[in-house]
Design an enzyme around this catalytic site. Structure first.
Site, mmCIF file in Angstrom:
data_model
loop_
_atom_site.group_PDB
_atom_site.id
_atom_site.type_symbol
_atom_site.label_atom_id
_atom_site.label_comp_id
_atom_site.label_asym_id
_atom_site.label_seq_id
_atom_site.Cartn_x
_atom_site.Cartn_y
_atom_site.Cartn_z
ATOM 1 N N LYS A 1 11.839 1.527 -11.882
ATOM 2 C CA LYS A 1 11.302 0.232 -12.188
ATOM 3 C C LYS A 1 12.475 -0.798 -11.931
ATOM 4 O O LYS A 1 13.557 -0.534 -12.571
ATOM 5 C CB LYS A 1 10.991 0.090 -13.526
ATOM 6 C CG LYS A 1 10.101 -1.309 -13.828
ATOM 7 C CD LYS A 1 9.495 -1.236 -14.934
ATOM 8 C CE LYS A 1 8.954 -2.708 -15.458
ATOM 9 N NZ LYS A 1 8.263 -3.086 -14.300
ATOM 10 N N PHE B 1 -2.962 -3.393 -16.419
ATOM 11 C CA PHE B 1 -4.441 -3.322 -16.170
ATOM 12 C C PHE B 1 -5.086 -1.812 -17.000
ATOM 13 O O PHE B 1 -6.257 -1.738 -16.855
ATOM 14 C CB PHE B 1 -4.819 -2.991 -14.624
ATOM 15 C CG PHE B 1 -4.683 -4.212 -13.793
ATOM 16 C CD1 PHE B 1 -5.771 -4.835 -13.519
ATOM 17 C CD2 PHE B 1 -3.578 -4.318 -13.031
ATOM 18 C CE1 PHE B 1 -5.687 -5.937 -13.015
ATOM 19 C CE2 PHE B 1 -3.593 -5.340 -12.298
ATOM 20 C CZ PHE B 1 -4.563 -6.367 -12.110
ATOM 21 N N THR C 1 1.491 -7.382 -9.633
ATOM 22 C CA THR C 1 3.142 -7.453 -9.624
ATOM 23 C C THR C 1 3.529 -8.322 -10.741
ATOM 24 O O THR C 1 2.888 -9.396 -11.123
ATOM 25 C CB THR C 1 3.596 -8.066 -8.226
ATOM 26 O OG1 THR C 1 2.730 -7.596 -7.196
ATOM 27 C CG2 THR C 1 4.929 -7.819 -8.216
ATOM 28 N N ALA D 1 0.765 -1.334 -0.190
ATOM 29 C CA ALA D 1 0.211 0.002 -0.179
ATOM 30 C C ALA D 1 0.878 1.128 0.036
ATOM 31 O O ALA D 1 0.442 2.338 -0.146
ATOM 32 C CB ALA D 1 -0.874 0.019 1.238
ATOM 33 N N HIS E 1 10.131 2.732 -19.762
ATOM 34 C CA HIS E 1 9.675 3.069 -18.089
ATOM 35 C C HIS E 1 10.293 3.928 -17.719
ATOM 36 O O HIS E 1 11.376 4.347 -18.046
ATOM 37 C CB HIS E 1 9.508 1.449 -17.628
ATOM 38 C CG HIS E 1 8.455 0.830 -17.995
ATOM 39 N ND1 HIS E 1 8.461 -0.147 -19.018
ATOM 40 C CD2 HIS E 1 6.990 0.520 -17.571
ATOM 41 C CE1 HIS E 1 7.174 -1.020 -19.143
ATOM 42 N NE2 HIS E 1 6.451 -0.396 -18.062
ATOM 43 N N HIS E 2 9.839 4.309 -16.537
ATOM 44 C CA HIS E 2 10.433 4.985 -15.486
ATOM 45 C C HIS E 2 11.732 4.430 -15.046
ATOM 46 O O HIS E 2 11.663 3.145 -14.886
ATOM 47 C CB HIS E 2 9.360 5.774 -14.338
ATOM 48 C CG HIS E 2 8.881 4.528 -13.658
ATOM 49 N ND1 HIS E 2 9.502 3.799 -12.632
ATOM 50 C CD2 HIS E 2 7.819 3.684 -14.042
ATOM 51 C CE1 HIS E 2 8.741 2.981 -11.942
ATOM 52 N NE2 HIS E 2 7.894 2.632 -12.885
ATOM 53 N N ALA F 1 -2.608 -9.925 -13.655
ATOM 54 C CA ALA F 1 -2.467 -9.355 -14.930
ATOM 55 C C ALA F 1 -1.301 -8.322 -14.971
ATOM 56 O O ALA F 1 -0.952 -7.524 -14.088
ATOM 57 C CB ALA F 1 -3.540 -8.102 -15.050
ATOM 58 N N PRO F 2 -0.511 -8.567 -16.281
ATOM 59 C CA PRO F 2 0.804 -7.654 -16.269
ATOM 60 C C PRO F 2 0.357 -6.436 -16.299
ATOM 61 O O PRO F 2 1.348 -5.569 -16.154
ATOM 62 C CB PRO F 2 1.215 -8.583 -17.512
ATOM 63 C CG PRO F 2 0.454 -8.818 -18.180
ATOM 64 C CD PRO F 2 -0.556 -9.483 -17.152
#
Ligand SMILES: NC(=O)c1ccc[n+]([C@@H]2O[C@H](COP(=O)([O-])OP(=O)(O)OC[C@H]3O[C@@H](n4cnc5c(N)ncnc54)[C@H](O)[C@@H]3O)[C@@H](O)[C@H]2O)c1
Ligand SMILES: O=C(O)C1=N[C@H](C(=O)O)CCC1
Length: 250
Positions: free
Chosen positions: A139, A108, A77, A9, A135-136, A105-106
């Site tokens: 990651k 969403f 994840t 979270a 990607h950022h 799900a890889p």
């Protein structure tokens, strides 16, 4: 009300899910936990669906604990392989409730799910296909789970069509040809300012098709996450299901 717990979270995705659940009129947060807190405190007595966005090395253990405590799980994840997926299937076979669900799900975001779908459709009409994911730079895994999923879908489509290996005259490769996933070259870019992006390049002599999906912010994933939570709560998806296309009429 659907009672939703969020595991991971405090992370980028987990925090977005907490906000999305708080904003949803049919959901209430039951638990928020992060690294160092025991996922076993989430159980069927206090939670209907847990949403898990953590790190690849922690996700399997969290999911197995949640399944053993009778909770349906939506997982975003990355880092899943056949061995880990089989462990989840085994856990579900011995779960407290007969109709328990895990949904992984890889990606969403509807744009990414459609890009993946269209790439698999197109792949059999082209001699060459390569995947670039961008990607950022925070990651931790490369290539992205989405790109691995896309490459596998492209490879399956080509196999079904009876296509052989793609043309590639490379003789020396210091790593610049990327990772080969199921015969498909996948290239990873990490760049400050980016969020999550994927391009599928498909080529024939004299022509090219480019399919591109861009998630500019994490809000793009939330509709898919909430859809999966509602689908699992409604039932009808017992066992392990993978990919948001499970819920779409593609
Ligand atoms: N499926 C999708 O649509 C989608 C979208 C974005 C990101 N992701 C994936 O989601 C994952 C999380 O991404 P992020 O950007 O939120 O990462 P992040 O690093 O911001 O967050 C991960 C969180 O998990 C926590 N954590 C680590 N180990 C834990 C444990 N054992 N138990 C509970 N919490 C733990 C960390 O403390 C952190 O708060 C990555 O695998 C990423 O690739 C998937
Ligand atoms: O930001 C990330 O990390 C993302 N991870 C997923 C992946 O690896 O495919 C989905 C896109 C964003």
């Amino acid at each position: 009300m659907i009672r939703v717990a969020v595991v991971g979270a405090k992370g980028r995705m987990g925090a977005s899910v907490v906000q999305a659940v708080n904003d949803a009129s049919d959901m209430q947060l039951s638990h928020t936990i992060d690294h160092g807190q025991d996922p076993a405190q989430i159980n069927s007595g206090n939670t209907d669906v847990a949403v898990e966005f953590t790190i690849p090395s922690a996700s399997l253990s969290n999911v197995l604990t949640l399944v053993a405590h009778g909770v349906d799980v939506v997982v975003g994840t990355t880092g899943w392989d056949d061995d880990k997926l089989e462990q989840v299937r085994q856990a579900l076979a011995n779960a407290p409730r007969a109709d328990q669900s895990v949904f992984i799900a890889p990606n969403f975001a509807i744009s990414a799910v459609l890009a993946d779908h269209f790439a698999a459709q197109a792949a059999k009409y082209f001699e060459s296909v390569e995947v670039i994911e961008l990607h950022h730079p925070d990651k931790i895994d490369a290539p992205s789970g989405t790109a691995i999923h896309t490459a596998q879908a492209i490879a399956a489509s080509r196999r079904e069509a009876g296509l052989g290996p793609m043309p590639d005259g490379t003789v020396t490769d210091g790593g610049s040809r990327g990772q080969v996933v199921d015969g498909v070259h996948v290239h990873a870019v990490r760049l400050r300012g980016l969020n999550a992006h994927e391009e599928i390049l498909l080529g024939n002599a004299g022509e090219q098709l480019v399919i591109r999906a861009d998630s500019f912010d994490r809000g793009s994933f939330m509709q898919g996450v909430l859809l999966a939570v509602r689908k699992l709560r409604d039932g009808g998806y017992p066992g392990l299901n993978i990919g948001l296309d499970t819920f779409l009429d593609l």
